[in-house]
Motif scaffolding. Structure first.
Motif, PDB file in Angstrom:
ATOM      1  N   ARG A  76      38.199  47.847  40.495  1.00  0.00           N
ATOM      2  CA  ARG A  76      38.537  46.391  40.320  1.00  0.00           C
ATOM      3  C   ARG A  76      39.510  46.215  39.330  1.00  0.00           C
ATOM      4  O   ARG A  76      40.576  45.610  39.186  1.00  0.00           O
ATOM      5  CB  ARG A  76      37.202  45.727  40.080  1.00  0.00           C
ATOM      6  N   ARG A  77      39.070  46.978  38.168  1.00  0.00           N
ATOM      7  CA  ARG A  77      39.995  46.992  36.758  1.00  0.00           C
ATOM      8  C   ARG A  77      41.360  47.461  36.974  1.00  0.00           C
ATOM      9  O   ARG A  77      42.517  46.947  36.733  1.00  0.00           O
ATOM     10  CB  ARG A  77      39.487  47.690  35.784  1.00  0.00           C
ATOM     11  N   HIS A 205      36.299  38.685  43.566  1.00  0.00           N
ATOM     12  CA  HIS A 205      35.239  39.838  43.146  1.00  0.00           C
ATOM     13  C   HIS A 205      36.211  40.906  42.590  1.00  0.00           C
ATOM     14  O   HIS A 205      35.901  42.288  42.928  1.00  0.00           O
ATOM     15  CB  HIS A 205      34.961  40.549  44.934  1.00  0.00           C
ATOM     16  N   LEU A 206      37.088  40.573  41.756  1.00  0.00           N
ATOM     17  CA  LEU A 206      37.873  41.498  40.800  1.00  0.00           C
ATOM     18  C   LEU A 206      37.430  41.173  39.338  1.00  0.00           C
ATOM     19  O   LEU A 206      37.893  41.897  38.430  1.00  0.00           O
ATOM     20  CB  LEU A 206      39.135  41.148  40.832  1.00  0.00           C
ATOM     21  N   ASP A 210      32.683  47.730  38.481  1.00  0.00           N
ATOM     22  CA  ASP A 210      31.966  48.780  39.272  1.00  0.00           C
ATOM     23  C   ASP A 210      31.015  49.215  38.994  1.00  0.00           C
ATOM     24  O   ASP A 210      30.908  49.316  37.786  1.00  0.00           O
ATOM     25  CB  ASP A 210      33.079  49.808  40.045  1.00  0.00           C
TER      26      ASP A 210
END
Length: 217
Positions: A76-77, A205-206, A210
């Motif tokens: 995500r990052r 969803h970012l 995680d």
């Protein structure tokens, strides 16, 4: 915010400095001197550099950097980081259009480069090089940044000088590109941490880390 002030300064410099009487002529004299002292080996090196940090190849390298970095900082990052880097590159294109500075007249150069009809300010290649460096720094730990920062500065300087050496840009173009890219990346990174943007990121969803990812070192 310092990065925002830097962006405004780059825009104003592009709009106000080149039209000053004698400024472009003075910059052109630098291009002409370099053009008159071309060396085959340096020509080849500058051409290779131009290919490696061209916008299409440069964006591909950004993707590779973020894919590799995803193993350390989480998917995500890494996606958000790629988005910031990509938006910074896109902003450079917008800045070119806003300033619309013509490139150096190749008819006045001893070793003219291939014709390029795009605008000159800021240098796209220098922007790409700077974004690659700051993205890599964002993926590294604090200890690694100690040696990576000076190496990155040298790499950006080499790219910048190569663009002026080839006669494709004025000196101001490459300096402005490095400042713009660093400030643009910092500005967008800070913007991504604000509440409104975090809500947007959460929708896709970012914004949620995680499970295995922690804060970058």
């Amino acid at each position: 915010m310092a990065s925002g002030a830097g962006l405004v300064a780059v825009l104003l410099a592009g709009l106000l400095i080149p039209p000053l009487h004698g400024w472009t002529a003075a910059e052109l004299s630098v291009d002409q001197w370099l053009s008159a002292h071309h060396v085959p080996m340096l020509n080849a090196m500058a051409a290779v550099i131009g290919t490696v940090v061209s916008p299409p190849v440069g964006f591909g390298l950004l993707v590779v950097l973020c894919v590799v970095g995803a193993r350390r900082m989480g998917v995500r990052r890494a996606v958000v980081l790629l988005g910031i880097a990509g938006a910074t590159l896109a902003g450079g294109v917008v800045l070119k259009v806003l300033v619309h500075r013509p490139r150096p007249d190749i008819a006045l150069l001893a070793s003219p480069p291939p014709v390029d009809t795009s605008f000159s300010y800021p240098s796209g290649h220098t922007t790409v090089a700077t974004v690659l460096v700051v993205t890599a720094l964002a993926l590294l730990g604090r200890r690694q940044r100690r040696w990576a920062v000076p190496v990155g500065l040298v790499l950006v300087a080499v790219v910048a000088v190569s663009r002026v050496y080839l006669g494709l840009h004025y000196p101001l173009d490459v300096v402005a590109a490095a400042v713009y890219a660093a400030c643009g990346f910092a500005f967008l990174s800070a913007l991504a941490t604000t509440a409104p943007l975090r809500r947007v990121l959460a929708v896709v969803h970012l914004d949620t880390p995680d499970r295995h990812e922690g804060a970058p070192a």
